[in-house]
Design an enzyme around this catalytic site. Structure first.
Site, PDB file in Angstrom:
ATOM      1  N   TYR A 107     -16.535   2.959   9.083  1.00 41.96           N
ATOM      2  CA  TYR A 107     -17.303   2.876   9.971  1.00 41.96           C
ATOM      3  C   TYR A 107     -18.220   2.600  10.408  1.00 41.96           C
ATOM      4  O   TYR A 107     -19.568   2.995  10.039  1.00 41.96           O
ATOM      5  CB  TYR A 107     -16.680   4.292  11.140  1.00 41.96           C
ATOM      6  CG  TYR A 107     -17.338   4.115  12.755  1.00 41.96           C
ATOM      7  CD1 TYR A 107     -17.126   3.452  13.467  1.00 41.96           C
ATOM      8  CD2 TYR A 107     -18.370   5.118  12.707  1.00 41.96           C
ATOM      9  CE1 TYR A 107     -16.822   3.577  14.896  1.00 41.96           C
ATOM     10  CE2 TYR A 107     -18.970   5.145  14.048  1.00 41.96           C
ATOM     11  CZ  TYR A 107     -17.876   4.249  14.831  1.00 41.96           C
ATOM     12  OH  TYR A 107     -18.236   4.461  16.310  1.00 41.96           O
ATOM     13  N   ASP A 130     -25.085  -0.089   5.764  1.00 39.40           N
ATOM     14  CA  ASP A 130     -24.857   0.136   6.435  1.00 39.40           C
ATOM     15  C   ASP A 130     -25.451   2.613   6.398  1.00 39.40           C
ATOM     16  O   ASP A 130     -24.361   3.109   5.694  1.00 39.40           O
ATOM     17  CB  ASP A 130     -23.855   0.628   7.363  1.00 39.40           C
ATOM     18  CG  ASP A 130     -23.858   1.239   8.911  1.00 39.40           C
ATOM     19  OD1 ASP A 130     -24.586   2.440   8.728  1.00 39.40           O
ATOM     20  OD2 ASP A 130     -22.188   1.234   9.466  1.00 39.40           O
ATOM     21  N   LYS A 186     -29.331   8.634  13.572  1.00 41.74           N
ATOM     22  CA  LYS A 186     -28.711   9.930  12.831  1.00 41.74           C
ATOM     23  C   LYS A 186     -30.302  10.227  12.275  1.00 41.74           C
ATOM     24  O   LYS A 186     -31.148  10.384  13.007  1.00 41.74           O
ATOM     25  CB  LYS A 186     -27.927   9.658  11.881  1.00 41.74           C
ATOM     26  CG  LYS A 186     -26.658   9.852  12.850  1.00 41.74           C
ATOM     27  CD  LYS A 186     -25.417   9.989  11.760  1.00 41.74           C
ATOM     28  CE  LYS A 186     -23.601   9.309  12.711  1.00 41.74           C
ATOM     29  NZ  LYS A 186     -22.835   8.584  12.599  1.00 41.74           N
TER      30      LYS A 186
END
Ligand SMILES: *Cc1c(COP(=O)(O)O)cnc(C)c1O
Length: 428
Positions: free
Chosen positions: A144, A239, A267
């Site tokens: 994702y 990522d 995050k």
């Protein structure tokens, strides 16, 4: 457990927001029941609107590496807030933040701050396209990268065909530029590069996957991608929105010793405030506006209050050389404990872990890619989830997510968690 106030709030929320939530992972769609509304959190523990307490295994989906409401971070945010929330001009906090990221992550020579992981990844592929003059990207099934159109693409029929939209509203034209391969499958990546000569701008992946449940890269996979990117002139993008500053101070690239051309962050980098970043080799990053022709901008990018939280997080990480060793030890005892409980019961599970991220897959292992992850028994998982929740543990409400251990977890929390798992598994 009384969750009356949560139930009432959700009844109301369902009419006001799609699915009653502002992000689908918060809904309990794949486990049944209604979401619990949180009111506050401290350290490793969440408190909901009805006063129930839960040991937090999601930590805001990663950001709360050091636990909730860490006093140093709270204080930094308060101090920044009194000087106004935003100026739309450069601030010294942005220089400090860039210095910290570049010092901690060897693969980053230059960085641009954004407001979310999604922004970071969609900007990174735009830069890769601008830098190489090529249009296609390769991504991996089950990874994702946020909700940018280019990433919401599923594998077409047959490994060598183009991708197909995985969400309504994504056009076939976009899907044609996204090629997909199974995770840990270098051979397919090589085939895609051979079959699309001089067309692939970037390979993007989660260097350790959290978003199909935790899946580790097989030995040689990351280096193999590095080699293929060098051979075919492709920009390698890690990522690290989930793994950055979580698996090590230098993320997964630090842990595995493979240097990407570009990295994306989110995050942990914001300590719970909305922050993202992308960065990498200077010659690529200099393509970004205003120094280069690849446009990318943001009114609130590098926001001073968000930077205050992020800077404090990164400084706490930098000042604590034992942090990741502690996280590894805590997470390892949790992994061993959970594995033992299931094997005593004779229930087949596969516990995948990397540092403080792990997933209990309800199937026989190994789980090395999305096809293997999908073999998991999601009905069993839903039972496990509900039973843990009612015992005061808050796991991710989906089989295909990673759980996160924070540094606020201590002996007491580990014992509490294993006791809860033991009770739940006994009744399964
Ligand atoms: C969470 C996540 C994103 C998206 O970040 P948002 O801040 O939710 O937009 C992108 N990539 C990975 C690997 C993620 O885990």
């Amino acid at each position: 457990m009384n969750t009356e106030t949560s139930q009432k709030l959700f009844e109301e929320a369902r009419h006001l927001m799609p699915g009653g939530v502002n992000s689908p992972v918060r809904a309990f769609k794949s486990v049944g029941g209604n979401p619990v509304f949180m009111k506050s959190a401290s350290g490793a523990w969440l408190t909901d609107v009805d006063g129930n307490r839960y040991l937090d295994l999601i930590n805001s989906w990663g950001p709360m590496l050091l636990g909730h409401a860490r006093p140093e971070v709270v204080q930094a945010v308060q101090e920044a807030a009194i000087h106004s929330f935003s100026f739309g001009t450069p601030t010294s906090a942005e220089v400090e933040m860039a210095n910290l990221i570049i010092a901690l992550v060897p693969g980053v020579e230059m960085v641009r701050m954004v407001n979310s992981g999604t922004e970071a990844t969609l900007s990174a592929i735009r830069v890769a396209r601008g830098f190489t003059g090529k249009e296609k990207i390769i991504k991996f099934e089950g990874c994702y990268h946020g909700h940018g159109d280019s990433f919401l693409i599923a594998a077409g029929s047959g490994a060598m065909t183009f991708g197909v939209p995985d969400s309504q509203g994504v056009t076939n034209a976009v899907a044609k530029d996204t090629l997909t391969a199974p995770y840990n499958d270098l051979e397919t990546v090589k085939q895609l590069l051979v079959n699309n000569p001089d067309q692939v701008a970037a390979i993007i992946l989660e260097p350790v996957v959290g978003n199909m449940g935790l899946v580790n890269p097989e030995p040689g996979f990351l280096q193999g991608l590095r080699d293929l990117c060098d051979e075919y002139g492709v920009v390698l993008i890690f990522d690290e929105v989930m793994t950055g500053f979580r698996l090590s101070a230098a993320g997964a690239q630090g842990l595995f010793g493979v240097r990407p051309d570009l990295s994306t962050f989110g995050k942990v980098i914001g300590g719970g405030l909305p922050v993202g970043a992308y960065g990498g080799r200077r010659e690529i990053m200099e393509k970004v506006s205003p120094s280069g022709p690849v446009y990318q901008a943001g009114t609130l990018s590098g926001n001073p209050v968000a930077m205050a939280a992020g800077i404090t997080m990164l400084k706490l990480i930098q000042a604590d050389p034992e942090l990741y060793t502690r996280l590894e030890q805590k997470s390892s005892s949790i992994e061993i404990g959970i594995s033992e409980i299931f094997s005593e019961k004779g229930l087949p599970v596969c516990v995948n872990r990397c540092g403080s991220m792990f997933t209990v897959f309800f199937c026989e292992g190994p789980v090395r890619n999305y096809t293997e992850a999908k073999k998991a028994d999601t009905i069993r998982f839903a039972q496990y989830f509900q039973a843990l929740l009612s015992r005061g543990v808050y796991p991710a409400p989906s089989q295909f997510e990673a759980m996160f251990i924070s540094d606020a977890v201590g002996e007491k929390e580990i014992a509490f968690l294993l006791e809860a798992v033991r009770g739940v598994v006994k009744d399964m």
